[in-house]
Design a protein around this motif. Structure first.
Motif, PDB file in Angstrom:
ATOM      1  N   MET A  49      46.473  57.746  31.681  1.00 25.39           N
ATOM      2  CA  MET A  49      45.993  58.489  30.516  1.00 25.39           C
ATOM      3  C   MET A  49      44.514  58.229  30.261  1.00 25.39           C
ATOM      4  O   MET A  49      44.009  58.512  29.180  1.00 25.39           O
ATOM      5  N   GLY A  50      43.835  57.661  31.247  1.00 24.19           N
ATOM      6  CA  GLY A  50      42.403  57.448  31.120  1.00 24.19           C
ATOM      7  C   GLY A  50      42.039  56.009  30.828  1.00 24.19           C
ATOM      8  O   GLY A  50      42.876  55.101  30.875  1.00 24.19           O
ATOM      9  N   PHE A  51      40.771  55.791  30.540  1.00 25.27           N
ATOM     10  CA  PHE A  51      40.275  54.454  30.216  1.00 25.27           C
ATOM     11  C   PHE A  51      40.674  54.136  28.778  1.00 25.27           C
ATOM     12  O   PHE A  51      40.019  54.554  27.825  1.00 25.27           O
ATOM     13  N   PHE A  52      41.749  53.372  28.634  1.00 27.82           N
ATOM     14  CA  PHE A  52      42.343  53.111  27.331  1.00 27.82           C
ATOM     15  C   PHE A  52      41.621  52.012  26.557  1.00 27.82           C
ATOM     16  O   PHE A  52      41.948  51.764  25.393  1.00 27.82           O
ATOM     17  N   ALA A  53      40.653  51.329  27.185  1.00 33.29           N
ATOM     18  CA  ALA A  53      39.927  50.249  26.516  1.00 33.29           C
ATOM     19  C   ALA A  53      38.594  50.025  27.207  1.00 33.29           C
ATOM     20  O   ALA A  53      38.426  50.348  28.384  1.00 33.29           O
ATOM     21  N   ALA A  54      37.659  49.448  26.470  1.00 36.43           N
ATOM     22  CA  ALA A  54      36.412  49.008  27.094  1.00 36.43           C
ATOM     23  C   ALA A  54      36.634  47.701  27.838  1.00 36.43           C
ATOM     24  O   ALA A  54      36.097  47.486  28.925  1.00 36.43           O
ATOM     25  N   ILE A  55      37.444  46.811  27.240  1.00 36.59           N
ATOM     26  CA  ILE A  55      37.797  45.536  27.869  1.00 36.59           C
ATOM     27  C   ILE A  55      39.309  45.386  27.811  1.00 36.59           C
ATOM     28  O   ILE A  55      39.908  45.509  26.736  1.00 36.59           O
ATOM     29  N   ALA A  56      39.939  45.131  28.951  1.00 32.55           N
ATOM     30  CA  ALA A  56      41.369  44.852  29.021  1.00 32.55           C
ATOM     31  C   ALA A  56      41.541  43.391  29.427  1.00 32.55           C
ATOM     32  O   ALA A  56      41.175  43.007  30.536  1.00 32.55           O
ATOM     33  N   ILE A  57      42.087  42.581  28.524  1.00 32.04           N
ATOM     34  CA  ILE A  57      42.213  41.142  28.757  1.00 32.04           C
ATOM     35  C   ILE A  57      43.638  40.824  29.188  1.00 32.04           C
ATOM     36  O   ILE A  57      44.588  41.041  28.433  1.00 32.04           O
ATOM     37  N   SER A  58      43.782  40.292  30.388  1.00 33.25           N
ATOM     38  CA  SER A  58      45.089  39.849  30.881  1.00 33.25           C
ATOM     39  C   SER A  58      45.044  38.393  31.329  1.00 33.25           C
ATOM     40  O   SER A  58      45.963  37.920  31.998  1.00 33.25           O
ATOM     41  N   ALA A  59      44.000  37.683  30.937  1.00 35.81           N
ATOM     42  CA  ALA A  59      43.809  36.295  31.348  1.00 35.81           C
ATOM     43  C   ALA A  59      44.662  35.353  30.513  1.00 35.81           C
ATOM     44  O   ALA A  59      45.077  35.654  29.397  1.00 35.81           O
ATOM     45  N   ASP A  60      44.900  34.173  31.061  1.00 38.05           N
ATOM     46  CA  ASP A  60      45.529  33.063  30.344  1.00 38.05           C
ATOM     47  C   ASP A  60      44.477  31.977  30.190  1.00 38.05           C
ATOM     48  O   ASP A  60      44.114  31.308  31.151  1.00 38.05           O
ATOM     49  N   GLY A  61      43.946  31.816  28.961  1.00 36.18           N
ATOM     50  CA  GLY A  61      42.943  30.794  28.720  1.00 36.18           C
ATOM     51  C   GLY A  61      41.530  31.293  28.885  1.00 36.18           C
ATOM     52  O   GLY A  61      40.727  30.714  29.620  1.00 36.18           O
ATOM     53  N   ALA A  62      41.177  32.389  28.201  1.00 34.71           N
ATOM     54  CA  ALA A  62      39.826  32.944  28.295  1.00 34.71           C
ATOM     55  C   ALA A  62      39.216  33.062  26.908  1.00 34.71           C
ATOM     56  O   ALA A  62      39.918  33.138  25.898  1.00 34.71           O
ATOM     57  N   THR A  63      37.892  33.074  26.885  1.00 33.78           N
ATOM     58  CA  THR A  63      37.148  33.311  25.654  1.00 33.78           C
ATOM     59  C   THR A  63      36.244  34.516  25.856  1.00 33.78           C
ATOM     60  O   THR A  63      35.522  34.595  26.861  1.00 33.78           O
ATOM     61  N   SER A 109      56.430  45.431  32.974  1.00 29.47           N
ATOM     62  CA  SER A 109      55.377  45.845  33.907  1.00 29.47           C
ATOM     63  C   SER A 109      53.986  45.343  33.547  1.00 29.47           C
ATOM     64  O   SER A 109      53.020  45.710  34.218  1.00 29.47           O
ATOM     65  N   THR A 110      53.860  44.480  32.534  1.00 30.15           N
ATOM     66  CA  THR A 110      52.550  44.207  31.969  1.00 30.15           C
ATOM     67  C   THR A 110      52.211  42.722  31.995  1.00 30.15           C
ATOM     68  O   THR A 110      53.067  41.864  31.785  1.00 30.15           O
ATOM     69  N   THR A 111      50.934  42.433  32.253  1.00 27.13           N
ATOM     70  CA  THR A 111      50.404  41.082  32.106  1.00 27.13           C
ATOM     71  C   THR A 111      49.602  41.040  30.808  1.00 27.13           C
ATOM     72  O   THR A 111      48.602  41.747  30.667  1.00 27.13           O
ATOM     73  N   VAL A 112      50.065  40.227  29.862  1.00 26.16           N
ATOM     74  CA  VAL A 112      49.436  40.192  28.548  1.00 26.16           C
ATOM     75  C   VAL A 112      48.521  38.989  28.420  1.00 26.16           C
ATOM     76  O   VAL A 112      48.592  38.028  29.181  1.00 26.16           O
ATOM     77  N   ALA A 113      47.652  39.053  27.425  1.00 25.27           N
ATOM     78  CA  ALA A 113      46.719  37.961  27.157  1.00 25.27           C
ATOM     79  C   ALA A 113      47.466  36.770  26.559  1.00 25.27           C
ATOM     80  O   ALA A 113      48.350  36.929  25.722  1.00 25.27           O
ATOM     81  N   LYS A 114      47.062  35.566  26.990  1.00 26.47           N
ATOM     82  CA  LYS A 114      47.601  34.323  26.441  1.00 26.47           C
ATOM     83  C   LYS A 114      46.454  33.335  26.256  1.00 26.47           C
ATOM     84  O   LYS A 114      45.537  33.275  27.081  1.00 26.47           O
ATOM     85  N   ASN A 115      46.515  32.576  25.170  1.00 21.35           N
ATOM     86  CA  ASN A 115      45.520  31.521  24.930  1.00 21.35           C
ATOM     87  C   ASN A 115      44.096  32.075  25.008  1.00 21.35           C
ATOM     88  O   ASN A 115      43.252  31.583  25.759  1.00 21.35           O
ATOM     89  N   VAL A 116      43.852  33.102  24.222  1.00 21.36           N
ATOM     90  CA  VAL A 116      42.581  33.826  24.280  1.00 21.36           C
ATOM     91  C   VAL A 116      41.869  33.741  22.937  1.00 21.36           C
ATOM     92  O   VAL A 116      42.497  33.827  21.875  1.00 21.36           O
ATOM     93  N   ILE A 117      40.544  33.603  22.990  1.00 18.09           N
ATOM     94  CA  ILE A 117      39.684  33.622  21.810  1.00 18.09           C
ATOM     95  C   ILE A 117      38.755  34.829  21.909  1.00 18.09           C
ATOM     96  O   ILE A 117      38.144  35.078  22.951  1.00 18.09           O
ATOM     97  N   ILE A 118      38.644  35.573  20.815  1.00 15.23           N
ATOM     98  CA  ILE A 118      37.653  36.651  20.685  1.00 15.23           C
ATOM     99  C   ILE A 118      36.806  36.294  19.471  1.00 15.23           C
ATOM    100  O   ILE A 118      37.340  36.145  18.368  1.00 15.23           O
ATOM    101  N   THR A 119      35.507  36.172  19.653  1.00 16.56           N
ATOM    102  CA  THR A 119      34.702  35.605  18.577  1.00 16.56           C
ATOM    103  C   THR A 119      33.266  36.099  18.576  1.00 16.56           C
ATOM    104  O   THR A 119      32.762  36.616  19.575  1.00 16.56           O
ATOM    105  N   ASN A 120      32.632  36.005  17.398  1.00 14.55           N
ATOM    106  CA  ASN A 120      31.178  36.020  17.262  1.00 14.55           C
ATOM    107  C   ASN A 120      30.512  37.352  17.611  1.00 14.55           C
ATOM    108  O   ASN A 120      29.705  37.440  18.528  1.00 14.55           O
TER     109      ASN A 120
END
Length: 650
Positions: free
Chosen positions: A86-100, A143-154
């Protein structure tokens, strides 16, 4: 400055040897969604405006903004077709475990062009794919890899055609020191997950210059199905007003409509904000897609922490949710109740994406129907338009098995042969007979969703919630009902009568929730009820402490006196439902500015909860929540009350 929680989480990640840093520049977004997959810190180095694959001379506006064929993984690219179909659904897609993700004081936003072209979008998605409108939660989980242990800040999150930050079934997410504005639906939407911490976040206003209505999203969503039929040279036709339309004609009309909208709003204005469709040069597109109020025309919830339950599986409630120092201001929408035909199975008639097949829509600011020939439903014939014709064509093709060898999901389409017969005028019953036998749905949005109205903060089906020092101010639902004006005396199927409601803070089926030091002001509904703090459904063990609620105004734009089965709108400062229990209001206040323009219920407090504690069962049930001149309650006393009546410590 990082909050204490952020510092602690960063320290934990350091112990786990999560080191290194990735710098992000505009060039990292020019070709599409940035896939954030590594357990490290990502840092914006400049403001980002997301506008991949924009229209130009050799690439039409019909297809612009989406993923190009060579960008899919099956062609050697990096985008999975099952995630990006359905197209580019996000500017950033976070699927990491332990990212900031450190926005580093910068702003990331969708461009006006991409916000027009990509109507299903969040600036930051907390997974490698979203839950699509047509998808069940079960499909998402498997079917999905979700974000875990993630910080979005500042930093700041700007323009988005839907959400600022969106996540499903995420775990251990911290969102801190973030300003979010210019979203159309939600600043933050978390549907399922554990350990969500939102602190020092300001939702500072929904978008006020939305140029198109939700039908335009339907037009964009249906394209892959039309293109599939076009590419296989499908031989079927749709008969409208004795004219046989083949797939080439259907695609041509849809393409012209979409490209004319782009020309009017983007090409001829150089993507300038605050412009609307030119009704003189593009009258057909103005008729279909003009957004009269320039704000969202569907349910809109500024911060939505909501537990999504799969269709065939019950999972544990969301828990350990903390919101501290959060402001929600200037959140508005013009809730448009869409009237949908109902098929023989008593479900709304929708296309494969779940978009309603609209035949009762009208020309903006007029009473003339767009898709049918007459306001006399006994005589009305289907005349169609570019979007409805495309939906009907796809619906008929599905019934004929045209998508059996396609990867496209058609399971949600509810077009029946009876509806196709009426569209094609094949000696079927009149529209009046049809809707008399199959009552239309009247309080859903253009995607067939049951409406929830406009809400500042919603906490739904969640256990163990702490909300402290929250401000919710200027939440307005401009929607008014036009159902009687549209379908007259025809019986209309109502779901919950909630689409026109405004709420400051709403708890739906929450358990063990404490709302402390919360200020709710200026909650306004033009066509329905208004609530300051509303505790609904079977919420239990709820404490509302030290709150201030004022300026609750219901039915501000209503002139009706007959509200049918929904009843008159109400205006209430503090409310709890008759099936909620263990609800404690303590140290609450109001100036008593509660208004109801149709003279329905107008109260500062309406407590209907069961199993009330002794303090709230006297003749004056709100001794601890008087409207003014309240006797102070000590903090130690409040602690004791929570332990005794709410079943948890603080």
């Amino acid at each position: 400055m990082h909050t204490l929680a952020t510092v602690l989480l960063l320290s934990c990640l350091s112990v786990l040897n999560v080191v290194g840093e990735v710098e992000l520049y505009q060039i990292d977004f020019d070709e599409g969604t940035f896939l954030l997959t590594k357990s490290t810190e990502y840092r914006l180095m400049e403001d980002i405006i997301f506008n991949p694959n924009k229209a130009f001379d050799s690439y039409s506006a019909y297809a612009s903004g989406g993923v190009l064929p060579h960008q899919f993984t099956h062609a050697g690219g990096k985008y999975d077709a099952s995630a990006f179909n359905m197209g580019f659904f996000a500017a950033i897609a976070i699927s990491a475990d332990g990212a900031t993700l450190n926005l580093n004081g910068f702003t990331i936003s969708q461009s006006p062009e991409h916000a027009l072209q990509q109507r299903f979008f969040s600036v930051i998605e907390l997974a490698d794919r979203p839950i699509f409108p047509y998808q069940s939660q079960n499909d998402f989980i498997s079917s999905t890899t979700v974000a875990k242990n993630v910080i979005i800040t500042n930093g700041t999150i700007g323009l988005s055609s839907q959400c600022g930050i969106r996540g499903n079934n995420v775990n251990n997410i911290t969102i801190s020191d973030i300003d979010i504005y210019d979203y159309e639906i939600s600043a933050i939407a978390i549907h399922g997950g554990n350990f969500i911490h939102i602190e020092n976040v300001n939702s500072v206003g929904s978008r006020l210059d939305v140029p198109v209505n939700e039908l335009f999203a339907t037009a964009r969503y249906i394209r892959p199905y039309i293109d599939f039929l076009y590419n296989i040279d499908y031989s079927g036709t749709l008969s409208i007003s004795e004219t046989q339309l083949n797939i080439s004609a259907i695609r041509r009309d849809l393409k012209i409509a979409l490209e004319n909208v782009h020309a009017s709003l983007i090409t001829e204005t150089d993507s300038r904000r605050g412009v609307y469709l030119d009704k003189y040069h593009f009258s057909d597109e103005f008729t279909l897609f003009h957004n009269t109020h320039g704000i969202s025309d569907k349910s809109s919830i500024a911060i939505d922490i909501h537990h999504s339950v799969p269709q065939h599986k019950i999972i544990d409630s969301q828990e350990n949710i903390l919101l501290v120092n959060v402001a929600i201001v200037d959140h508005v929408a013009n809730m448009k109740e869409v009237i949908s035909l109902s098929n023989v199975d008593s479900v709304p008639v929708v296309d494969p994406l779940g978009s309603v097949f609209q035949v009762f829509n009208k020309i903006p600011e007029k009473s003339t129907f767009i898709s049918i020939s007459s306001s006399d439903f006994n005589e009305a014939k289907y005349v169609g338009n570019a979007v409805a014709n495309a939906q009907a064509f796809v619906g008929k093709a599905i019934l004929h098995g045209a998508f059996e060898n396609s990867h496209l999901d058609v399971s949600r389409s509810t077009f029946s042969q009876e509806i196709i017969n009426w569209i094609e005028n094949e000696k079927s019953s009149s529209l009046l007979d049809f809707i008399s036998k199959n009552s239309p749905f009247c309080d859903i949005d253009a995607m067939g969703h049951v409406e929830n109205g406009v809400v500042g903060l919603r906490i739904s089906a969640i256990e163990d919630v702490r909300v402290r020092n929250i401000v919710v101010k200027n939440v307005t639902n401009f929607g008014v009902s036009g159902i009687k004006d549209t379908i007259g005396s025809v019986c209309c199927r109502m779901n919950r009568c909630q689409g026109l409601t405004s709420r400051g803070v709403a708890l739906f089926g929450a358990v063990k929730a404490r709302i402390e030091e919360t200020r709710v002001e200026n909650i306004i509904s033009y066509g329905g009820s208004a609530y300051g703090i509303d505790i609904l459904l079977d919420s239990h063990n709820i404490g509302v402490v030290g709150a201030f609620v004022n300026g609750i105004f219901a039915a501000e734009g209503e002139t009706r006196r007959d509200f049918g089965e929904c009843g008159k709108p109400v205006s209430v400062g503090y409310s709890s439902s008759e099936v909620s229990s263990g609800v404690l209001f303590a140290g609450c206040d109001s100036l008593g500015e509660i208004r109801n323009s149709v003279f329905g219920v107008t109260e500062v407090f309406v407590d209907r909860s069961v199993v009330r504690n002794e303090l709230l069962s006297s003749e004056s049930p709100f001794d601890y929540c008087s409207t003014r001149d309240m006797t102070p309650v000590s903090f130690d006393s409040l602690i004791s009350l929570f332990i005794q009546y709410c079943g948890f410590s603080v």
